[in-house]
Design a protein around this motif. Structure first.
Motif, PDB file in Angstrom:
ATOM      1  N   LEU A  11       0.827  -1.219   0.000  1.00  0.00           N
ATOM      2  CA  LEU A  11       0.000   0.000   0.000  1.00  0.00           C
ATOM      3  C   LEU A  11       0.856   1.262   0.000  1.00  0.00           C
ATOM      4  CD1 LEU A  11      -2.792  -0.980   2.560  1.00  0.00           C
ATOM      5  CD2 LEU A  11      -3.133  -0.496   0.123  1.00  0.00           C
ATOM      6  N   VAL A  12       1.796   1.311   0.942  1.00  0.00           N
ATOM      7  CA  VAL A  12       2.558   2.555   1.124  1.00  0.00           C
ATOM      8  C   VAL A  12       3.364   2.887  -0.134  1.00  0.00           C
ATOM      9  CG1 VAL A  12       4.437   3.616   2.472  1.00  0.00           C
ATOM     10  CG2 VAL A  12       2.602   2.384   3.636  1.00  0.00           C
ATOM     11  N   ARG A  13       3.863   1.861  -0.815  1.00  0.00           N
ATOM     12  CA  ARG A  13       4.688   2.085  -2.005  1.00  0.00           C
ATOM     13  C   ARG A  13       3.848   2.121  -3.288  1.00  0.00           C
ATOM     14  NH1 ARG A  13       9.724   2.464  -0.810  1.00  0.00           N
ATOM     15  NH2 ARG A  13      10.056   2.517  -3.051  1.00  0.00           N
ATOM     16  N   ASN A  14       2.516   1.994  -3.132  1.00  0.00           N
ATOM     17  CA  ASN A  14       1.590   2.065  -4.278  1.00  0.00           C
ATOM     18  C   ASN A  14       1.941   1.029  -5.352  1.00  0.00           C
ATOM     19  OD1 ASN A  14      -0.712   3.099  -5.432  1.00  0.00           O
ATOM     20  ND2 ASN A  14       0.290   4.847  -6.401  1.00  0.00           N
ATOM     21  N   TYR A  15       2.295  -0.153  -4.879  1.00  0.00           N
ATOM     22  CA  TYR A  15       2.744  -1.229  -5.767  1.00  0.00           C
ATOM     23  C   TYR A  15       1.680  -1.591  -6.807  1.00  0.00           C
ATOM     24  CZ  TYR A  15       3.769  -6.014  -7.225  1.00  0.00           C
ATOM     25  OH  TYR A  15       3.984  -7.134  -7.965  1.00  0.00           O
ATOM     26  N   ASP A  16       0.416  -1.661  -6.344  1.00  0.00           N
ATOM     27  CA  ASP A  16      -0.622  -2.175  -7.238  1.00  0.00           C
ATOM     28  C   ASP A  16      -0.795  -1.302  -8.484  1.00  0.00           C
ATOM     29  OD1 ASP A  16      -2.776  -3.974  -7.902  1.00  0.00           O
ATOM     30  OD2 ASP A  16      -4.103  -2.283  -7.489  1.00  0.00           O
ATOM     31  N   SER A  45      -5.612   6.472   2.399  1.00  0.00           N
ATOM     32  CA  SER A  45      -4.859   6.232   1.158  1.00  0.00           C
ATOM     33  C   SER A  45      -5.032   4.810   0.679  1.00  0.00           C
ATOM     34  CB  SER A  45      -3.369   6.505   1.366  1.00  0.00           C
ATOM     35  OG  SER A  45      -3.154   7.890   1.374  1.00  0.00           O
ATOM     36  N   GLY A  46      -5.391   3.925   1.605  1.00  0.00           N
ATOM     37  CA  GLY A  46      -5.599   2.552   1.178  1.00  0.00           C
ATOM     38  C   GLY A  46      -5.988   1.653   2.321  1.00  0.00           C
ATOM     39  N   TYR A  47      -6.562   0.526   1.941  1.00  0.00           N
ATOM     40  CA  TYR A  47      -6.994  -0.492   2.903  1.00  0.00           C
ATOM     41  C   TYR A  47      -6.583  -1.840   2.342  1.00  0.00           C
ATOM     42  CZ  TYR A  47     -10.075  -3.332   5.864  1.00  0.00           C
ATOM     43  OH  TYR A  47     -10.563  -4.251   6.771  1.00  0.00           O
ATOM     44  N   GLY A  48      -6.081  -2.701   3.206  1.00  0.00           N
ATOM     45  CA  GLY A  48      -5.705  -4.034   2.730  1.00  0.00           C
ATOM     46  C   GLY A  48      -5.848  -5.075   3.813  1.00  0.00           C
ATOM     47  N   ASP A  50     -20.560  -9.214  -4.716  1.00  0.00           N
ATOM     48  CA  ASP A  50     -20.747  -7.759  -4.791  1.00  0.00           C
ATOM     49  C   ASP A  50     -20.171  -7.038  -3.563  1.00  0.00           C
ATOM     50  OD1 ASP A  50     -22.495  -8.593  -2.871  1.00  0.00           O
ATOM     51  OD2 ASP A  50     -24.257  -7.560  -3.684  1.00  0.00           O
ATOM     52  N   HIS A  51     -19.324  -7.698  -2.794  1.00  0.00           N
ATOM     53  CA  HIS A  51     -18.751  -7.049  -1.599  1.00  0.00           C
ATOM     54  C   HIS A  51     -17.958  -5.804  -2.038  1.00  0.00           C
ATOM     55  CE1 HIS A  51     -16.771  -6.410   2.201  1.00  0.00           C
ATOM     56  NE2 HIS A  51     -17.376  -7.464   2.738  1.00  0.00           N
ATOM     57  N   SER A  52     -18.254  -4.672  -1.408  1.00  0.00           N
ATOM     58  CA  SER A  52     -17.660  -3.406  -1.870  1.00  0.00           C
ATOM     59  C   SER A  52     -16.137  -3.377  -1.703  1.00  0.00           C
ATOM     60  CB  SER A  52     -18.289  -2.223  -1.134  1.00  0.00           C
ATOM     61  OG  SER A  52     -18.157  -2.407   0.257  1.00  0.00           O
ATOM     62  N   TRP A  53     -15.600  -4.194  -0.796  1.00  0.00           N
ATOM     63  CA  TRP A  53     -14.138  -4.182  -0.622  1.00  0.00           C
ATOM     64  C   TRP A  53     -13.417  -4.821  -1.810  1.00  0.00           C
ATOM     65  CZ3 TRP A  53     -13.241  -5.826   5.222  1.00  0.00           C
ATOM     66  CH2 TRP A  53     -13.811  -4.853   6.044  1.00  0.00           C
ATOM     67  N   HIS A  86      -9.064   4.071  -4.614  1.00  0.00           N
ATOM     68  CA  HIS A  86      -8.736   5.444  -4.214  1.00  0.00           C
ATOM     69  C   HIS A  86      -8.920   6.375  -5.424  1.00  0.00           C
ATOM     70  CE1 HIS A  86      -6.046   8.806  -3.143  1.00  0.00           C
ATOM     71  NE2 HIS A  86      -6.328   8.468  -1.889  1.00  0.00           N
ATOM     72  N   PRO A  87      -9.303   7.641  -5.202  1.00  0.00           N
ATOM     73  CA  PRO A  87      -9.495   8.552  -6.343  1.00  0.00           C
ATOM     74  C   PRO A  87      -8.253   8.651  -7.251  1.00  0.00           C
ATOM     75  CG  PRO A  87     -10.252   9.594  -4.308  1.00  0.00           C
ATOM     76  CD  PRO A  87      -9.676   8.280  -3.921  1.00  0.00           C
ATOM     77  N   LEU A  88      -7.066   8.434  -6.691  1.00  0.00           N
ATOM     78  CA  LEU A  88      -5.856   8.466  -7.538  1.00  0.00           C
ATOM     79  C   LEU A  88      -5.450   7.062  -7.997  1.00  0.00           C
ATOM     80  CD1 LEU A  88      -3.631  11.104  -5.643  1.00  0.00           C
ATOM     81  CD2 LEU A  88      -5.203  11.477  -7.560  1.00  0.00           C
ATOM     82  N   GLY A  89      -6.356   6.113  -7.873  1.00  0.00           N
ATOM     83  CA  GLY A  89      -6.061   4.733  -8.277  1.00  0.00           C
ATOM     84  C   GLY A  89      -5.445   3.941  -7.139  1.00  0.00           C
ATOM     85  N   GLY A  90      -5.486   2.633  -7.272  1.00  0.00           N
ATOM     86  CA  GLY A  90      -4.885   1.750  -6.255  1.00  0.00           C
ATOM     87  C   GLY A  90      -5.592   1.857  -4.913  1.00  0.00           C
ATOM     88  N   GLY A  91      -4.837   1.644  -3.848  1.00  0.00           N
ATOM     89  CA  GLY A  91      -5.395   1.787  -2.500  1.00  0.00           C
ATOM     90  C   GLY A  91      -6.224   0.602  -2.047  1.00  0.00           C
ATOM     91  N   ASN A  92      -6.223  -0.471  -2.858  1.00  0.00           N
ATOM     92  CA  ASN A  92      -6.997  -1.653  -2.463  1.00  0.00           C
ATOM     93  C   ASN A  92      -6.066  -2.852  -2.488  1.00  0.00           C
ATOM     94  OD1 ASN A  92      -8.543  -4.001  -2.392  1.00  0.00           O
ATOM     95  ND2 ASN A  92     -10.271  -3.060  -3.439  1.00  0.00           N
TER      96      ASN A  92
END
Ligand code: NAI
Length: 358
Positions: free
Chosen positions: A132-137, A275-278, A290-293, A298-304
């Protein structure tokens, strides 16, 4: 005796890989042993609704074995119907799929294989924090979809060094997470837990306890959840408490999905408040389509950084919890005491201090 086990179907993977022990195909490696001892062993993944194998067989089972990865939810209602049930074994760690208060009322022992997968989870937590922190996804998506726009990755990519990381729960997993994070030179390592660590353990990793949840959440750049799910932790991270977190913080929950409120998390990630949830745990498992998770971004992409529940079921972990389940059954059959570290409730009382302040 009748022993009922609810496990997940492993399909072709389990037929090809016998070390996938926690599956209906490989039956925790217990089948021939239990049959030799003359026990009836019913194994299935069917667990939802009154016609499921779980609900049909629980009424006269003496022992239930189930895993947190595909839990047979043993509700108060089912416990009332389970007239012969004496022992519920969790193949793994975390027994919240059982109504523990009802188990106490009916003097059912609940035991788990403590410690069996704590390193497996701690490693997964560190991986998720870094991802998450490094925005790998976001970067990986570009790589596999033929794109290359470094700025769109880097605008939300940070170092873990010099960040404040805190764990809710500093038991076996939470503490192992802190131990592993020591090498990353974080600004501070914090924990929130009503059971304090000894000074020696605190000093060994250089962590500090914060006793007020609001203060704790307000200090952390990254919060990792490592406590059991019980009455005092269900929905602990909700729209109010997520509001105490720093704007743009990251939240990692490999403990139990229901500790974080589903809609509050979706809203916080989709609006950029987090910024993200994991994590790998969901408020119902398997998680509905249909689980929302599954879909929040995130609005800037990623974060999941969500995955199905597997952090504690690596092949290494499966070997350990299958062995532990057998030991618990052996003790039970031979009327020997269980290892106290494995007992969650027994004789009508909580044997552990980890399931809330009582
Ligand atoms: P543990 O019993 O060693 O530690 C749990 C800690 O949480 C204890 O120190 C306890 O005092 C603390 N705690 C309880 N309620 C709290 C609260 N309200 N606020 C703050 N702290 C609180 O348990 P362990 O082995 O560290 O596992 C923790 C949980 O992780 C399990 O109960 C399970 O739900 C989850 N888990 C997830 C796995 C996965 O595959 N994702 C695998 C193994 C465990």
């Amino acid at each position: 005796m009748k022993i009922l086990s609810i496990l997940y179907d492993g399909g072709d993977a389990a037929r090809a890989e016998p070390a996938l022990l926690g599956t209906t195909e490989n039956k925790l490696g217990l089948e021939s042993w239990l049959q030799e001892l003359g026990h009836e062993f019913v194994v299935s993944s069917s667990k939802e609704g009154p016609d499921s194998v779980f609900q049909k067989h629980i009424v006269d089972a003496d022992v239930l074995i189930t895993t947190p990865f595909h839990p047979g939810y043993l509700t108060a209602d089912l416990i009332k119907k389970a007239k012969n049930l004496k022992l519920a074994v969790t193949a793994g760690v975390g027994s919240d799929h059982i109504d523990l208060n009802a188990a106490n009322e009916h003097k059912i022992t609940v035991a788990e294989v403590s410690g069996s997968n704590v390193v497996s989870v701690a490693e997964h937590v560190v991986m998720t924090i870094l991802t998450l922190v490094r925005n790998y996804d976001t970067g990986h998506q570009q790589a596999i979809t033929g794109n290359w726009q470094v700025s769109n990755i880097a605008r939300k990519a940070f170092d873990l060094e010099n960040k404040v990381v805190g764990t809710i729960g500093a038991g076996r997993i939470g503490y192992r997470v802190l131990q592993r994070l020591k090498a990353f030179d974080c600004k501070e390592l914090l924990y929130y837990d009503y059971n304090p660590l000894s000074k020696d353990l605190e000093d060994a990793v250089g962590c500090k306890r914060i006793t007020d949840l609001k203060e704790f959440l307000g200090k952390c750049d990254v919060v990792t959840v490592n406590c059991p799910l019980h009455e005092q932790t269900r929905g602990l991270l909700n729209s109010e408490t997520i509001g105490y977190m720093k704007k743009g913080a990251w939240l990692v929950n490999t403990a139990r999905g229901a500790i974080c409120d589903r809609e509050a998390v979706r809203e916080a990630v989709s609006s950029g408040v987090l910024s993200g949830y994991g994590g790998d745990t969901w408020d119902h498992q398997p998680a509905p389509q249909d689980h929302s998770w599954r879909y929040m971004v995130h609005p800037l992409g990623g974060g999941n950084c969500m995955v199905p529940h597997y952090s504690g079921t690596t092949l290494d972990a499966q070997a350990r919890y299958a062995k532990g389940v057998r030991q618990i059954l052996e003790n039970f059959f031979e009327n020997k005491p269980q290892d106290p570290a494995n007992v969650i409730v027994e004789g009508g009382k909580y044997a552990t201090k980890a399931y809330g302040q009582r």
